[in-house]
Design an enzyme around this catalytic site. Structure first.
Site, PDB file in Angstrom:
ATOM      1  N   ASN A   2     -22.871  45.280 -38.815  1.00  0.00           N
ATOM      2  CA  ASN A   2     -24.297  45.710 -38.038  1.00  0.00           C
ATOM      3  C   ASN A   2     -24.050  46.921 -37.627  1.00  0.00           C
ATOM      4  O   ASN A   2     -24.582  47.083 -36.497  1.00  0.00           O
ATOM      5  CB  ASN A   2     -24.137  44.530 -36.953  1.00  0.00           C
ATOM      6  CG  ASN A   2     -25.452  44.413 -36.388  1.00  0.00           C
ATOM      7  OD1 ASN A   2     -26.426  44.593 -37.277  1.00  0.00           O
ATOM      8  ND2 ASN A   2     -25.704  44.367 -35.143  1.00  0.00           N
ATOM      9  N   TYR A  36     -23.405  31.328 -29.991  1.00  0.00           N
ATOM     10  CA  TYR A  36     -22.826  32.708 -29.503  1.00  0.00           C
ATOM     11  C   TYR A  36     -22.354  32.595 -28.166  1.00  0.00           C
ATOM     12  O   TYR A  36     -21.100  33.055 -28.116  1.00  0.00           O
ATOM     13  CB  TYR A  36     -23.992  33.622 -29.658  1.00  0.00           C
ATOM     14  CG  TYR A  36     -23.785  34.828 -28.854  1.00  0.00           C
ATOM     15  CD1 TYR A  36     -22.799  36.034 -29.544  1.00  0.00           C
ATOM     16  CD2 TYR A  36     -24.283  35.330 -27.718  1.00  0.00           C
ATOM     17  CE1 TYR A  36     -22.315  37.051 -28.598  1.00  0.00           C
ATOM     18  CE2 TYR A  36     -23.828  36.452 -26.859  1.00  0.00           C
ATOM     19  CZ  TYR A  36     -22.926  37.303 -27.506  1.00  0.00           C
ATOM     20  OH  TYR A  36     -22.578  38.448 -26.990  1.00  0.00           O
ATOM     21  N   ASN A  94     -33.711  41.690 -32.131  1.00  0.00           N
ATOM     22  CA  ASN A  94     -33.671  40.649 -31.404  1.00  0.00           C
ATOM     23  C   ASN A  94     -33.861  40.776 -29.828  1.00  0.00           C
ATOM     24  O   ASN A  94     -34.005  39.718 -29.052  1.00  0.00           O
ATOM     25  CB  ASN A  94     -32.143  40.025 -31.491  1.00  0.00           C
ATOM     26  CG  ASN A  94     -32.010  39.333 -32.839  1.00  0.00           C
ATOM     27  OD1 ASN A  94     -32.748  38.437 -33.119  1.00  0.00           O
ATOM     28  ND2 ASN A  94     -30.915  39.817 -33.668  1.00  0.00           N
ATOM     29  N   ASN A  95     -33.256  41.992 -29.322  1.00  0.00           N
ATOM     30  CA  ASN A  95     -33.607  42.131 -27.983  1.00  0.00           C
ATOM     31  C   ASN A  95     -34.960  43.008 -27.626  1.00  0.00           C
ATOM     32  O   ASN A  95     -35.431  43.658 -28.383  1.00  0.00           O
ATOM     33  CB  ASN A  95     -32.323  43.005 -27.606  1.00  0.00           C
ATOM     34  CG  ASN A  95     -31.011  42.454 -27.655  1.00  0.00           C
ATOM     35  OD1 ASN A  95     -30.976  40.983 -27.681  1.00  0.00           O
ATOM     36  ND2 ASN A  95     -30.013  43.120 -28.014  1.00  0.00           N
ATOM     37  N   LYS A 150     -23.736  39.102 -32.475  1.00  0.00           N
ATOM     38  CA  LYS A 150     -24.116  38.725 -30.993  1.00  0.00           C
ATOM     39  C   LYS A 150     -25.571  38.327 -31.050  1.00  0.00           C
ATOM     40  O   LYS A 150     -26.127  38.290 -29.820  1.00  0.00           O
ATOM     41  CB  LYS A 150     -24.322  40.091 -30.433  1.00  0.00           C
ATOM     42  CG  LYS A 150     -25.219  41.331 -31.031  1.00  0.00           C
ATOM     43  CD  LYS A 150     -25.252  42.411 -30.395  1.00  0.00           C
ATOM     44  CE  LYS A 150     -26.427  43.315 -30.971  1.00  0.00           C
ATOM     45  NZ  LYS A 150     -26.609  44.470 -30.334  1.00  0.00           N
ATOM     46  N   ARG A 193     -39.252  31.003 -26.262  1.00  0.00           N
ATOM     47  CA  ARG A 193     -38.206  30.745 -27.309  1.00  0.00           C
ATOM     48  C   ARG A 193     -37.014  29.986 -26.914  1.00  0.00           C
ATOM     49  O   ARG A 193     -36.500  29.929 -25.805  1.00  0.00           O
ATOM     50  CB  ARG A 193     -37.552  32.384 -27.331  1.00  0.00           C
ATOM     51  CG  ARG A 193     -36.841  32.284 -28.764  1.00  0.00           C
ATOM     52  CD  ARG A 193     -36.766  34.096 -29.066  1.00  0.00           C
ATOM     53  NE  ARG A 193     -36.005  34.693 -27.846  1.00  0.00           N
ATOM     54  CZ  ARG A 193     -35.421  35.942 -27.810  1.00  0.00           C
ATOM     55  NH1 ARG A 193     -35.630  36.794 -29.008  1.00  0.00           N
ATOM     56  NH2 ARG A 193     -35.072  36.634 -26.693  1.00  0.00           N
ATOM     57  N   ASP A 218     -14.017  49.098 -37.633  1.00  0.00           N
ATOM     58  CA  ASP A 218     -15.368  48.482 -37.796  1.00  0.00           C
ATOM     59  C   ASP A 218     -15.822  48.144 -39.192  1.00  0.00           C
ATOM     60  O   ASP A 218     -15.435  48.864 -40.048  1.00  0.00           O
ATOM     61  CB  ASP A 218     -16.588  49.383 -37.226  1.00  0.00           C
ATOM     62  CG  ASP A 218     -17.649  48.806 -36.888  1.00  0.00           C
ATOM     63  OD1 ASP A 218     -18.312  47.944 -37.744  1.00  0.00           O
ATOM     64  OD2 ASP A 218     -18.185  49.110 -35.749  1.00  0.00           O
ATOM     65  N   LYS A 256     -18.210  33.150 -26.879  1.00  0.00           N
ATOM     66  CA  LYS A 256     -17.676  34.323 -26.112  1.00  0.00           C
ATOM     67  C   LYS A 256     -16.786  33.351 -24.900  1.00  0.00           C
ATOM     68  O   LYS A 256     -15.787  33.889 -24.477  1.00  0.00           O
ATOM     69  CB  LYS A 256     -18.909  34.844 -25.281  1.00  0.00           C
ATOM     70  CG  LYS A 256     -19.438  35.950 -26.213  1.00  0.00           C
ATOM     71  CD  LYS A 256     -18.512  36.765 -26.591  1.00  0.00           C
ATOM     72  CE  LYS A 256     -19.090  37.976 -27.618  1.00  0.00           C
ATOM     73  NZ  LYS A 256     -18.227  39.065 -27.884  1.00  0.00           N
ATOM     74  N   ASN A 258     -27.591  42.986 -19.439  1.00  0.00           N
ATOM     75  CA  ASN A 258     -28.383  43.315 -20.895  1.00  0.00           C
ATOM     76  C   ASN A 258     -28.278  44.726 -21.111  1.00  0.00           C
ATOM     77  O   ASN A 258     -29.170  45.599 -20.420  1.00  0.00           O
ATOM     78  CB  ASN A 258     -29.926  43.140 -20.489  1.00  0.00           C
ATOM     79  CG  ASN A 258     -29.845  41.553 -20.712  1.00  0.00           C
ATOM     80  OD1 ASN A 258     -29.405  40.605 -19.745  1.00  0.00           O
ATOM     81  ND2 ASN A 258     -30.524  41.019 -21.665  1.00  0.00           N
ATOM     82  N   SER A 299     -20.014  38.130 -22.103  1.00  0.00           N
ATOM     83  CA  SER A 299     -21.365  38.120 -22.044  1.00  0.00           C
ATOM     84  C   SER A 299     -22.143  37.180 -20.803  1.00  0.00           C
ATOM     85  O   SER A 299     -21.430  36.151 -20.549  1.00  0.00           O
ATOM     86  CB  SER A 299     -21.969  37.693 -23.335  1.00  0.00           C
ATOM     87  OG  SER A 299     -23.286  37.453 -23.100  1.00  0.00           O
TER      88      SER A 299
END
Ligand SMILES: NC(=O)c1ccc[n+]([C@@H]2O[C@H](COP(=O)([O-])OP(=O)(O)OC[C@H]3O[C@@H](n4cnc5c(N)ncnc54)[C@H](O)[C@@H]3O)[C@@H](O)[C@H]2O)c1
Length: 340
Positions: free
Chosen positions: A37, A151, A200-201, A87, A294, A33, A155, A181, A127
């Site tokens: 993030n 995004y 964001n979620n 993401k 959005r 990693d 994927k 989700n 996703s």
């Protein structure tokens, strides 16, 4: 001999929970990693939660082929789970090159290094956003794909690359899992979702409202063609996602080639239902205001989860109340995430 799994993005939200699940089931786990993030503190918490250390963790960018190759040369890797990616849908509109570079470029770099070291088993994070604005739900793996943002297109592009590579390297075994989700946290309270900046979620946002870090939730649109007008999503507990990866590893050898599976519960929940459930779990009111839709958001995304149930004899077990309870426990114990 226990199997060694290399987990890219292993310090991130889903990766860290999957590492715990793998360690708890006897796998040796190597994390790669670059912490674009995630916090390195997550790595200590993985070991504490699992009661066992990781085999190793490397601060390496997956696009850095020589560095990635050195990791593969150091460990006898049996399988790879590839979570590392950017993401955030909105950010992907502003930074498309960065998204393609990391998500697609990172996957290509990983595939070439896996090939160099003769590693043949891969579980890939895809996703449900690849389905775009679904005309009919629930979504099966055969539903049409029509991504609506960069995004989601990264994927889908990765899925297509994986198909092409599998057609060429016929002993490669790839499972692409289209997550719906993922929310919630490990029930131990040490691991959870720790987004950098403004979440964001919806679930981490709601959790930060409940703990007093944010004033109120913005609900993006209440005029969708759904029962209460707010967006409907298939929330899945992150420990079910983690378990799903462990089970996927047991089935990656079932067949050569590339296969795609949905990872969801099959149950849709609206934003307002989620707000109510979180209020109940936390015992705190969740103030919210309805604002404009959005751009790029869709009305409803719910999985048909029957393909994994049939192929792996496995289903998710954790309900919305557990998702909210566990997310709240993490938020309450770590009001400022891993920096707490
Ligand atoms: N969380 C969701 O709602 C969701 C839904 C569908 C699919 N996914 C996919 O699941 C995967 C994991 O998501 P998450 O929610 O855990 O995200 P996350 O951001 O918490 O985790 C991703 C991890 O990858 C690392 N990373 C990013 N770029 C890297 C690079 N170039 N090299 C090495 N590491 C890098 C980050 O530091 C982070 O630790 C992603 O591929 C994401 O696209 C997530």
């Amino acid at each position: 001999m226990p199997e060694t799994v290399l987990v890219t993005g292993g310090a991130g939200f889903i990766g860290s929970h999957t590492c715990v699940e793998l360690l708890a089931h006897g796998y040796e786990v190597v994390v790669v990693d670059n912490h674009a993030n995630s916090s390195p503190h997550a790595l200590e918490r993985i070991a504490k939660t699992a009661g066992r250390p990781l085999a190793a963790a490397y601060q390496v960018d997956v696009r850095d082929r020589p560095a990635l190759s050195r990791v593969f040369a150091t460990h006898q890797v049996d399988a790879v789970i590839h979570f590392a990616a950017h993401k955030a849908v909105g950010e992907s509109v502003a930074l498309p090159v960065e998204y393609y570079d990391t998500n697609v470029g990172g996957t290509c770099a990983l595939l070439s290094v896996m090939h160099e070291h003769a590693v043949r088993r891969l579980v890939f994070s895809s996703s449900c956003s690849v389905y775009g604005d679904a005309r009919t739900v629930p979504l099966t793996e055969q539903s049409p794909v029509a991504p609506t943002n960069p995004y989601a297109r990264t994927k889908l592009t990765c899925e297509r690359i994986l198909e092409d590579v599998c057609a060429h390297l016929t002993d490669l075994k790839v499972l692409a899992l289209r997550y719906f989700n993922p929310v919630g946290a490990h029930p131990g309270g040490l691991l959870g979702e720790d987004p950098q900046g403004v979440p964001n979620n919806v679930m981490p946002y709601v959790a930060q409202v409940a703990v007093g870090r944010r004033e109120r939730l913005s609900v993006f649109g209440d005029d969708y063609p759904t029962p209460d007008g707010t967006g409907v999503r298939d929330y899945i507990h992150v420990m079910d996602v983690a378990e799903g990866h462990r089970v996927a590893l047991q089935h990656v050898d079932d067949r050569t080639g590339m296969r795609v599976f949905n990872l969801g519960t099959g149950t849709g929940t609206s934003v307002l239902q989620l707000v109510a459930a979180f209020g109940e779990a936390s015992g705190r009111p969740i103030p919210y205001q309805v604002v404009d839709r959005r751009p790029g958001d869709v009305a409803e995304l719910v999985a048909d989860a029957s393909a994994v149930a049939e192929a792996w004899n496995w289903t998710t077990t954790r309900d919305l109340a557990a998702m909210c309870r566990d997310a709240w426990r993490f938020q309450e114990l770590n009001p400022h995430g891993y920096a707490s």
